[in-house]
Design a protein around this motif. Sequence first.
Motif, mmCIF file in Angstrom:
data_model
loop_
_atom_site.group_PDB
_atom_site.id
_atom_site.type_symbol
_atom_site.label_atom_id
_atom_site.label_comp_id
_atom_site.label_asym_id
_atom_site.label_seq_id
_atom_site.Cartn_x
_atom_site.Cartn_y
_atom_site.Cartn_z
ATOM 1 N N ALA B 5 0.833 -1.206 0.000
ATOM 2 C CA ALA B 5 0.000 0.000 0.000
ATOM 3 C C ALA B 5 0.864 1.251 0.000
ATOM 4 O O ALA B 5 0.579 2.211 -0.725
ATOM 5 C CB ALA B 5 -0.911 0.002 1.231
ATOM 6 N N ALA B 6 1.936 1.238 0.795
ATOM 7 C CA ALA B 6 2.811 2.414 0.849
ATOM 8 C C ALA B 6 3.465 2.645 -0.506
ATOM 9 O O ALA B 6 3.594 3.788 -0.960
ATOM 10 C CB ALA B 6 3.877 2.224 1.926
ATOM 11 N N ILE B 63 1.464 9.667 4.635
ATOM 12 C CA ILE B 63 0.593 8.518 4.921
ATOM 13 C C ILE B 63 1.341 7.223 4.638
ATOM 14 O O ILE B 63 1.224 6.240 5.382
ATOM 15 C CB ILE B 63 -0.703 8.614 4.103
ATOM 16 C CG1 ILE B 63 -1.514 9.776 4.622
ATOM 17 C CG2 ILE B 63 -1.478 7.339 4.152
ATOM 18 C CD1 ILE B 63 -2.822 9.944 3.935
ATOM 19 N N ALA B 64 2.152 7.208 3.560
ATOM 20 C CA ALA B 64 2.942 6.017 3.266
ATOM 21 C C ALA B 64 3.954 5.745 4.372
ATOM 22 O O ALA B 64 4.159 4.591 4.766
ATOM 23 C CB ALA B 64 3.663 6.186 1.930
ATOM 24 N N LEU B 67 2.242 4.136 7.217
ATOM 25 C CA LEU B 67 1.966 2.724 6.962
ATOM 26 C C LEU B 67 3.203 1.862 7.163
ATOM 27 O O LEU B 67 3.125 0.763 7.703
ATOM 28 C CB LEU B 67 1.477 2.545 5.524
ATOM 29 C CG LEU B 67 0.019 2.861 5.262
ATOM 30 C CD1 LEU B 67 -0.245 2.756 3.788
ATOM 31 C CD2 LEU B 67 -0.845 1.891 6.010
ATOM 32 N N VAL B 68 4.358 2.361 6.726
ATOM 33 C CA VAL B 68 5.548 1.522 6.762
ATOM 34 C C VAL B 68 6.143 1.447 8.148
ATOM 35 O O VAL B 68 6.569 0.376 8.586
ATOM 36 C CB VAL B 68 6.593 2.070 5.755
ATOM 37 C CG1 VAL B 68 7.941 1.460 5.998
ATOM 38 C CG2 VAL B 68 6.151 1.762 4.364
ATOM 39 N N PHE B 69 6.144 2.561 8.880
ATOM 40 C CA PHE B 69 6.890 2.569 10.128
ATOM 41 C C PHE B 69 6.059 2.244 11.336
ATOM 42 O O PHE B 69 6.521 2.374 12.454
ATOM 43 C CB PHE B 69 7.563 3.928 10.332
ATOM 44 C CG PHE B 69 8.733 4.119 9.436
ATOM 45 C CD1 PHE B 69 8.769 5.172 8.558
ATOM 46 C CD2 PHE B 69 9.781 3.232 9.455
ATOM 47 C CE1 PHE B 69 9.838 5.341 7.710
ATOM 48 C CE2 PHE B 69 10.852 3.391 8.619
ATOM 49 C CZ PHE B 69 10.878 4.446 7.744
ATOM 50 N N ARG B 70 4.812 1.877 11.160
ATOM 51 C CA ARG B 70 4.046 1.449 12.342
ATOM 52 C C ARG B 70 3.412 0.119 12.069
ATOM 53 O O ARG B 70 2.257 0.104 11.662
ATOM 54 C CB ARG B 70 2.947 2.470 12.645
ATOM 55 C CG ARG B 70 3.501 3.589 13.367
ATOM 56 C CD ARG B 70 2.664 4.160 14.405
ATOM 57 N NE ARG B 70 3.304 5.448 14.768
ATOM 58 C CZ ARG B 70 2.723 6.458 15.343
ATOM 59 N NH1 ARG B 70 1.465 6.359 15.661
ATOM 60 N NH2 ARG B 70 3.366 7.548 15.621
#
Lengths: 238, 70
Positions: B5-6, B63-64, B67-70
């Motif tokens: 998604a990211a 937003i990306a 998504l990636v870091f959490r």
Amino acid sequence: MEETLVINVLGLSIGVNTLLSLVATVLLVWVFCMVSTKSMSVDKPGKAQLMLEWVYDFVRGLVGGAITDSKVQMYNLLGMTLLLFVFIANMVGLGFILTIKDYSIWKSPTGDPIVCLALALIMIILSHYLGVDKLGFKQYIKSSYMQPVSFMLPINIIEEFTNTLTLALRLYGNIFAGEVLLGLIASLGGSFFPVTWVIGIPLQMVWQGFSLFIGSIQAYIFVTLTMVYMSHKVETEH
Amino acid sequence: MDALAAAIAVSIAALGASIGNGMVISKTIESIARQPELEGKLRMTMFLGVGLIEAVPIMAVVIAFILVFR
């Protein structure tokens, strides 16, 4: 996305990294202005005074393009304060980012969404207040909400919220994305000494230069858009 | 799935930002060629336009990152 020390004041939680860098930004702006105006002279100005005069001239050009009012000095002062604050706030996170034992204790204050939202909210509420102050309440409602036809009222109300959100999130997004990439390139460069130092250090310098450029552009855009939004509230079309 | 998604978010954001910026900057270069004495003003307006255009793709990038870091 790092953890940070959080202190609780009266039920509100404040992150220590934003607090430290906000205080440092305010002190830096104050010291810069004090040093530049220490011994001002008309015919033999020092370098710091020339720099401050250049900034003021730049802000006067910005504000003059948006606001044609007789009391334009007030907007000049606001624009200069805002420009200096946002510019230096975007810069303090570029020199170094401190992390102690997995807790971050230094980053750009404008890399925090709360600070950016507070700035944008202050500017928008100030524009409403100045509009009511100058035009009177009835004329203010008529000229900023009922324009150009009176059923545009919901669109104008939504426009207020959109302006605030985009003003804040534009500044936050640019600075935050820059900082995340700074951290990523640093961890790339530090992963395998000394090979990755050769790629990592020049890349980091290039990215810091680009972030400097982006930070100044975003400060300029923040001040220009604030002045444009204020001019919408303060000036009526006859 | 979060990484996918990211990646989709960032790629479409990059596409949007570059096409938008390209249009503005090409028009500015054309205008400078037509009237070279207005170069300073046109350059400042171009930077204003670029900053405004890049606002929304940067929000997609943030937003990306979330998504990636959490």
